[in-house]
Design a protein around this motif. Structure first.
Motif, PDB file in Angstrom:
ATOM      1  N   ALA A 146     -33.470 -32.250  40.741  1.00 41.14           N
ATOM      2  CA  ALA A 146     -33.474 -33.358  41.698  1.00 41.14           C
ATOM      3  C   ALA A 146     -34.804 -33.431  42.453  1.00 41.14           C
ATOM      4  O   ALA A 146     -35.334 -34.528  42.689  1.00 41.14           O
ATOM      5  N   LEU A 147     -35.345 -32.295  42.833  1.00 41.66           N
ATOM      6  CA  LEU A 147     -36.616 -32.272  43.559  1.00 41.66           C
ATOM      7  C   LEU A 147     -37.765 -32.740  42.671  1.00 41.66           C
ATOM      8  O   LEU A 147     -38.695 -33.398  43.144  1.00 41.66           O
ATOM      9  N   ASP A 148     -37.690 -32.410  41.374  1.00 43.79           N
ATOM     10  CA  ASP A 148     -38.712 -32.881  40.447  1.00 43.79           C
ATOM     11  C   ASP A 148     -38.665 -34.406  40.341  1.00 43.79           C
ATOM     12  O   ASP A 148     -39.708 -35.075  40.301  1.00 43.79           O
ATOM     13  N   ALA A 149     -37.447 -34.943  40.300  1.00 42.43           N
ATOM     14  CA  ALA A 149     -37.298 -36.400  40.261  1.00 42.43           C
ATOM     15  C   ALA A 149     -37.844 -37.039  41.533  1.00 42.43           C
ATOM     16  O   ALA A 149     -38.561 -38.050  41.487  1.00 42.43           O
ATOM     17  N   LYS A 150     -37.538 -36.444  42.682  1.00 35.49           N
ATOM     18  CA  LYS A 150     -38.012 -36.969  43.964  1.00 35.49           C
ATOM     19  C   LYS A 150     -39.538 -37.005  44.005  1.00 35.49           C
ATOM     20  O   LYS A 150     -40.139 -37.970  44.495  1.00 35.49           O
ATOM     21  N   LYS A 151     -40.161 -35.984  43.465  1.00 36.84           N
ATOM     22  CA  LYS A 151     -41.620 -35.889  43.442  1.00 36.84           C
ATOM     23  C   LYS A 151     -42.234 -37.063  42.685  1.00 36.84           C
ATOM     24  O   LYS A 151     -43.370 -37.461  42.961  1.00 36.84           O
ATOM     25  N   ILE A 181     -32.648 -36.837  49.299  1.00 39.52           N
ATOM     26  CA  ILE A 181     -32.524 -37.533  48.025  1.00 39.52           C
ATOM     27  C   ILE A 181     -31.219 -38.311  48.009  1.00 39.52           C
ATOM     28  O   ILE A 181     -30.165 -37.780  48.380  1.00 39.52           O
ATOM     29  N   ASN A 182     -31.263 -39.578  47.616  1.00 43.89           N
ATOM     30  CA  ASN A 182     -30.040 -40.369  47.505  1.00 43.89           C
ATOM     31  C   ASN A 182     -29.162 -39.783  46.405  1.00 43.89           C
ATOM     32  O   ASN A 182     -29.631 -39.509  45.296  1.00 43.89           O
ATOM     33  N   THR A 183     -27.875 -39.623  46.700  1.00 45.17           N
ATOM     34  CA  THR A 183     -26.976 -38.905  45.802  1.00 45.17           C
ATOM     35  C   THR A 183     -26.046 -39.831  45.025  1.00 45.17           C
ATOM     36  O   THR A 183     -25.586 -40.847  45.523  1.00 45.17           O
ATOM     37  N   LYS A 229     -15.708 -28.051  43.737  1.00 40.62           N
ATOM     38  CA  LYS A 229     -16.298 -27.341  44.880  1.00 40.62           C
ATOM     39  C   LYS A 229     -17.787 -27.099  44.648  1.00 40.62           C
ATOM     40  O   LYS A 229     -18.610 -27.319  45.542  1.00 40.62           O
ATOM     41  N   LYS A 230     -18.144 -26.680  43.430  1.00 36.78           N
ATOM     42  CA  LYS A 230     -19.543 -26.415  43.117  1.00 36.78           C
ATOM     43  C   LYS A 230     -20.373 -27.697  43.126  1.00 36.78           C
ATOM     44  O   LYS A 230     -21.516 -27.706  43.585  1.00 36.78           O
ATOM     45  N   ILE A 231     -19.786 -28.782  42.610  1.00 39.15           N
ATOM     46  CA  ILE A 231     -20.487 -30.073  42.600  1.00 39.15           C
ATOM     47  C   ILE A 231     -20.700 -30.571  44.022  1.00 39.15           C
ATOM     48  O   ILE A 231     -21.766 -31.087  44.367  1.00 39.15           O
ATOM     49  N   ALA A 232     -19.677 -30.405  44.862  1.00 39.34           N
ATOM     50  CA  ALA A 232     -19.798 -30.813  46.267  1.00 39.34           C
ATOM     51  C   ALA A 232     -20.938 -30.058  46.948  1.00 39.34           C
ATOM     52  O   ALA A 232     -21.720 -30.643  47.712  1.00 39.34           O
ATOM     53  N   GLU A 233     -21.048 -28.769  46.677  1.00 38.90           N
ATOM     54  CA  GLU A 233     -22.126 -27.967  47.264  1.00 38.90           C
ATOM     55  C   GLU A 233     -23.493 -28.436  46.766  1.00 38.90           C
ATOM     56  O   GLU A 233     -24.467 -28.482  47.534  1.00 38.90           O
ATOM     57  N   ALA A 234     -23.553 -28.804  45.487  1.00 37.48           N
ATOM     58  CA  ALA A 234     -24.819 -29.302  44.935  1.00 37.48           C
ATOM     59  C   ALA A 234     -25.188 -30.631  45.568  1.00 37.48           C
ATOM     60  O   ALA A 234     -26.359 -30.867  45.904  1.00 37.48           O
ATOM     61  N   ILE A 235     -24.218 -31.526  45.737  1.00 36.96           N
ATOM     62  CA  ILE A 235     -24.468 -32.819  46.382  1.00 36.96           C
ATOM     63  C   ILE A 235     -24.966 -32.619  47.805  1.00 36.96           C
ATOM     64  O   ILE A 235     -25.929 -33.268  48.246  1.00 36.96           O
ATOM     65  N   GLU A 236     -24.337 -31.708  48.519  1.00 38.09           N
ATOM     66  CA  GLU A 236     -24.746 -31.431  49.898  1.00 38.09           C
ATOM     67  C   GLU A 236     -26.193 -30.945  49.948  1.00 38.09           C
ATOM     68  O   GLU A 236     -26.985 -31.383  50.797  1.00 38.09           O
ATOM     69  N   THR A 237     -26.550 -30.071  49.033  1.00 40.19           N
ATOM     70  CA  THR A 237     -27.905 -29.534  48.989  1.00 40.19           C
ATOM     71  C   THR A 237     -28.921 -30.619  48.660  1.00 40.19           C
ATOM     72  O   THR A 237     -30.002 -30.690  49.261  1.00 40.19           O
ATOM     73  N   ILE A 238     -28.581 -31.471  47.701  1.00 42.42           N
ATOM     74  CA  ILE A 238     -29.468 -32.574  47.320  1.00 42.42           C
ATOM     75  C   ILE A 238     -29.668 -33.530  48.503  1.00 42.42           C
ATOM     76  O   ILE A 238     -30.804 -33.932  48.807  1.00 42.42           O
ATOM     77  N   ALA A 239     -28.581 -33.887  49.164  1.00 48.14           N
ATOM     78  CA  ALA A 239     -28.659 -34.814  50.302  1.00 48.14           C
ATOM     79  C   ALA A 239     -29.511 -34.242  51.426  1.00 48.14           C
ATOM     80  O   ALA A 239     -30.283 -34.975  52.067  1.00 48.14           O
ATOM     81  N   LYS A 240     -29.392 -32.951  51.672  1.00 47.84           N
ATOM     82  CA  LYS A 240     -30.164 -32.316  52.739  1.00 47.84           C
ATOM     83  C   LYS A 240     -31.655 -32.300  52.432  1.00 47.84           C
ATOM     84  O   LYS A 240     -32.481 -32.110  53.337  1.00 47.84           O
ATOM     85  N   ASN A 241     -32.005 -32.498  51.159  1.00 45.96           N
ATOM     86  CA  ASN A 241     -33.411 -32.540  50.768  1.00 45.96           C
ATOM     87  C   ASN A 241     -33.940 -33.975  50.686  1.00 45.96           C
ATOM     88  O   ASN A 241     -34.984 -34.219  50.071  1.00 45.96           O
ATOM     89  N   CYS A 268     -33.810 -44.339  38.924  1.00 45.13           N
ATOM     90  CA  CYS A 268     -32.801 -43.305  39.087  1.00 45.13           C
ATOM     91  C   CYS A 268     -32.981 -42.297  37.958  1.00 45.13           C
ATOM     92  O   CYS A 268     -33.639 -42.579  36.952  1.00 45.13           O
ATOM     93  N   ALA A 269     -32.431 -41.109  38.143  1.00 47.24           N
ATOM     94  CA  ALA A 269     -32.487 -40.082  37.101  1.00 47.24           C
ATOM     95  C   ALA A 269     -31.191 -39.288  37.151  1.00 47.24           C
ATOM     96  O   ALA A 269     -30.465 -39.301  38.156  1.00 47.24           O
ATOM     97  N   ILE A 270     -30.905 -38.595  36.049  1.00 50.83           N
ATOM     98  CA  ILE A 270     -29.661 -37.829  35.970  1.00 50.83           C
ATOM     99  C   ILE A 270     -29.944 -36.407  35.512  1.00 50.83           C
ATOM    100  O   ILE A 270     -31.006 -36.113  34.959  1.00 50.83           O
ATOM    101  N   VAL A 271     -28.961 -35.552  35.747  1.00 49.27           N
ATOM    102  CA  VAL A 271     -28.950 -34.235  35.129  1.00 49.27           C
ATOM    103  C   VAL A 271     -27.630 -34.105  34.378  1.00 49.27           C
ATOM    104  O   VAL A 271     -26.564 -34.421  34.909  1.00 49.27           O
ATOM    105  N   ASN A 272     -27.710 -33.710  33.127  1.00 49.58           N
ATOM    106  CA  ASN A 272     -26.510 -33.437  32.335  1.00 49.58           C
ATOM    107  C   ASN A 272     -26.037 -32.044  32.739  1.00 49.58           C
ATOM    108  O   ASN A 272     -26.371 -31.042  32.114  1.00 49.58           O
ATOM    109  N   ALA A 273     -25.248 -31.992  33.828  1.00 55.96           N
ATOM    110  CA  ALA A 273     -24.956 -30.725  34.490  1.00 55.96           C
ATOM    111  C   ALA A 273     -23.887 -29.897  33.786  1.00 55.96           C
ATOM    112  O   ALA A 273     -23.756 -28.698  34.053  1.00 55.96           O
ATOM    113  N   LYS A 274     -23.130 -30.534  32.905  1.00 55.87           N
ATOM    114  CA  LYS A 274     -22.135 -29.821  32.083  1.00 55.87           C
ATOM    115  C   LYS A 274     -22.013 -30.603  30.788  1.00 55.87           C
ATOM    116  O   LYS A 274     -21.705 -31.791  30.806  1.00 55.87           O
TER     117      LYS A 274
END
Length: 311
Positions: free
Chosen positions: A83-88, A123-125, A109-121, A41-47
Motif C-alpha cells: 500500500a505504501l508503494d502505491a501511495k508513493k 491511504i484511502n481504503t 480480524k486480520k483484514i480489519a487490522e490491515a485496513i486500520e494500518t493502511i488508513a493510519k498511513n 487505484c491499486a490492489i493486492v491479491n492478499a489471499k
C-alpha cells in the motif's frame, strides 16, 4: 447526441451511432463532470487460489486447472508495504482482495487490522472480500474501511451462464449491505464472456439505478484451464464503445478501466477520449498490468492530471 436515460434509446444508439460521434460525446461528458483528472487505484491479491466458487472467467477457482498462485492471507505488514508503494506513486485508493466466498472470522480480524494500518498511513481504503453482510461491513468500517468492491459481473439474465455457485441476487445483497453500512460502493463487471449488448446495457442501468460510486470495467483475458479459455477477446474498438456507453449512461460516476487493458493495444491511449477517468494501475489478481511509473507517464503524456486526494 443526448445523454442516455432508457435501455431502448441506448440499444438503438448502439446500432446506429457513428463511432467517432459516440467517442466525442463521451469525452465531452468526461470533461464536464471529471475535468482532466485521472484517479488511480491499486490492489493486492492478499489471499490467492483454492476458491470453491465456479466463476467461469476466474483463474482462482479450485475447479479449474490454471496453475494460479495459491497462498494464505498475507501478513498485515506485507499488505502495508504494498500500500505504501502505491501511495508513493500517487495511487489514491488501495484495495485488499482475497479469493473465496468470504473471509473466515480469523481472516476478518486480520483484514480489519490491515485496513486500520493502511488508513493510519493516509491511504484511502477499499476491500474486495466476497459476499459480506451488513455486520461484517460495519465491523470493517469501524477499522477505517471507506469503500467496498463487489462486481455484479454482468446482467442478471446472463449471470447464471458464468457462475452457478452463487446468484446475482447474492451480489446485490452485498451491495445493499454496503450502502446500509454507509461505505462507498464500487461495482462493475467483465466484458467479452459471451454476453450481448442488451446484457451490457442492463448491467449499466442496474448500476445507475443503484447509484454506485465507481464502475470498474474489465475486458476478459481468457485464461487457459477456465471454461472461457477459448472465448474470443473483445476488439479494441468494441471495448472503446463499451467505455463510451457506460460514460453516457453514468455521466457523473468514476468509469474505471481495470483488467484487460493491455488487450486494447495501440488503442489504449483512447480510453480517456472514450470517457474513462480512472484506472487500476499495477498488477491485477493473476495477470500482469502496467507499472505505476508507466501509467503515471501515460497520464502525463495525455496532458491529464492525477486526482490524488486522501479522504
Amino acid at each position: 447526441m443526448k445523454i442516455l436515460n432508457s435501455k431502448e434509446t441506448t440499444l438503438k444508439l448502439i446500432e446506429t451511432a457513428d463511432f467517432y460521434e459516440l467517442i466525442f460525446t463521451a469525452n465531452s461528458e468526461r470533461k464536464k463532470y471529471k475535468g482532466n483528472k485521472v484517479e488511480l487505484c491499486a490492489i493486492v491479491n492478499a489471499k490467492s487460489g483454492i476458491c470453491p466458487e465456479d466463476c467461469f472467467f476466474c483463474a482462482q477457482s479450485l475447479r479449474w486447472k490454471t496453475h494460479a498462485p495459491v497462498y494464505p492471507l498475507m501478513d498485515k505488514n506485507e499488505i502495508l508495504k504494498k500500500a505504501l508503494d502505491a501511495k508513493k506513486h500517487k495511487v489514491k485508493r488501495f484495495s485488499i482482495v482475497i479469493s473465496g466466498i468470504k473471509p473466515s472470522k480469523q481472516e476478518m480480524k486480520k483484514i480489519a487490522e490491515a485496513i486500520e494500518t493502511i488508513a493510519k498511513n493516509g491511504i484511502n481504503t477499499c476491500a474486495s472480500l466476497g459476499l459480506l453482510n451488513y455486520d461484517e461491513i460495519s465491523y470493517l468500517k469501524d477499522f477505517g474501511l471507506q469503500r467496498l468492491h463487489c462486481n455484479i459481473e454482468t446482467s442478471e439474465e446472463f449471470f447464471p451462464k458464468i457462475c452457478t455457485t452463487h446468484k446475482f441476487s447474492d451480489k446485490v445483497r452485498t451491495l445493499e449491505a454496503a450502502k446500509k453500512a454507509g461505505v462507498s460502493v464500487c461495482s462493475g463487471g467483465v466484458f467479452g464472456m459471451g454476453e450481448t449488448w442488451k446484457d451490457r446495457v442492463d448491467m449499466a442501468y442496474f448500476l445507475k439505478e443503484f447509484n454506485v460510486d465507481s464502475v470498474p470495467l474489465n475486458f476478459l483475458t481468457p485464461i487457459k484451464g477456465t471454461p472461457l479459455e477459448n472465448q474470443p477477446v473483445v476488439s479494441p474498438l468494441e471495448a472503446l464503445r463499451i467505455i463510451a456507453i457506460f460514460r453516457l449512461i453514468l455521466p457523473q460516476k468514476d468509469i474505471r478501466i481495470c483488467g484487460g487493458r493491455p488487450l486494447l493495444g495501440e488503442f489504449a491511449s483512447w480510453i480517456f477520449l472514450a470517457g474513462a477517468n480512472a484506472l487500476m494501475t499495477g498488477d491485477y489478481l493473476t495477470t500482469h498490468g502496467r507499472s505505476y511509473i508507466d501509467d503515471l507517464k501515460f497520464i502525463h503524456d495525455h496532458g491529464l492530471e492525477i486526482d490524488y486526494v486522501v479522504s
